[in-house]
Design a protein around this motif. Structure first.
Motif, short mmCIF file in Angstrom:
data_model
loop_
_atom_site.label_atom_id
_atom_site.label_comp_id
_atom_site.label_asym_id
_atom_site.label_seq_id
_atom_site.Cartn_x
_atom_site.Cartn_y
_atom_site.Cartn_z
N LEU A 1 70.81 6.37 18.89
CA LEU A 1 71.53 6.82 20.43
C LEU A 1 71.97 6.69 20.71
CD1 LEU A 1 68.86 6.94 22.76
CD2 LEU A 1 69.51 3.32 23.42
N ARG A 2 73.18 5.55 20.45
CA ARG A 2 74.14 6.41 20.85
C ARG A 2 74.80 8.04 20.60
NH1 ARG A 2 74.56 1.02 18.98
NH2 ARG A 2 75.83 1.38 17.18
N LYS B 70 68.25 3.23 14.60
CA LYS B 70 67.79 3.59 16.21
C LYS B 70 69.52 3.60 16.88
CE LYS B 70 63.63 2.15 15.65
NZ LYS B 70 61.94 1.32 16.30
N MET B 71 69.50 2.69 17.29
CA MET B 71 71.00 2.63 18.43
C MET B 71 71.95 3.02 17.85
SD MET B 71 69.61 0.49 20.55
CE MET B 71 71.26 0.58 21.44
N GLN B 72 72.05 3.61 16.79
CA GLN B 72 73.12 4.11 15.57
C GLN B 72 72.61 5.96 16.49
OE1 GLN B 72 73.51 4.67 11.24
NE2 GLN B 72 75.86 5.88 12.46
N ASN C 149 61.45 6.47 14.90
CA ASN C 149 60.52 5.48 14.91
C ASN C 149 60.15 4.76 14.21
OD1 ASN C 149 60.00 3.16 16.77
ND2 ASN C 149 58.45 3.74 17.26
N TYR D 291 66.45 -1.76 13.70
CA TYR D 291 66.60 -1.54 15.19
C TYR D 291 68.04 -1.20 15.19
CZ TYR D 291 68.69 -2.79 20.11
OH TYR D 291 69.18 -3.19 21.06
N THR D 292 69.14 -1.51 14.53
CA THR D 292 70.25 -0.68 14.23
C THR D 292 70.13 0.42 14.45
OG1 THR D 292 70.66 -3.11 13.34
CG2 THR D 292 72.54 -1.17 13.33
#
Length: 87
Positions: free
Chosen positions: A81-82, A77-79, A69, A74-75
């Protein structure tokens, strides 16, 4: 002890892989492919070794999540998460 971003990703992946008390070969392949694609051969080799060393340990996922974190945008973190949803 401060952990690196790579170690944090590995720790969270290990938590996800341990969730069903069963480590599947498909999870290991996905993990390896993600590490190779995003971090290269040397880091992927380190990641696999690190995963083998911690996979049976209790992992404090909060420390790993806090590290990611604070270090990732953000990008990124989303990668991650996926990737974790794929696992």
């Amino acid at each position: 002890m401060k952990i690196t971003v790579l170690e944090a990703i590995i720790r969270i992946a290990a938590v996800v892989m341990q969730a069903d008390k069963q480590l599947m070969r498909s999870e290991l392949y996905l993990f390896r492919d993600f590490m190779l694609k995003n971090f290269g051969n040397e880091a992927a080799s380190h990641a696999i070794t690190y995963l083998q060393n911690i996979r049976d340990l209790h992992i404090d996922e909060q420390d790993a999540c806090d590290e990611l974190n604070n270090a990732l945008n953000y990008t990124e973190k989303m990668q991650i998460l996926r990737f974790l949803f794929q696992l």
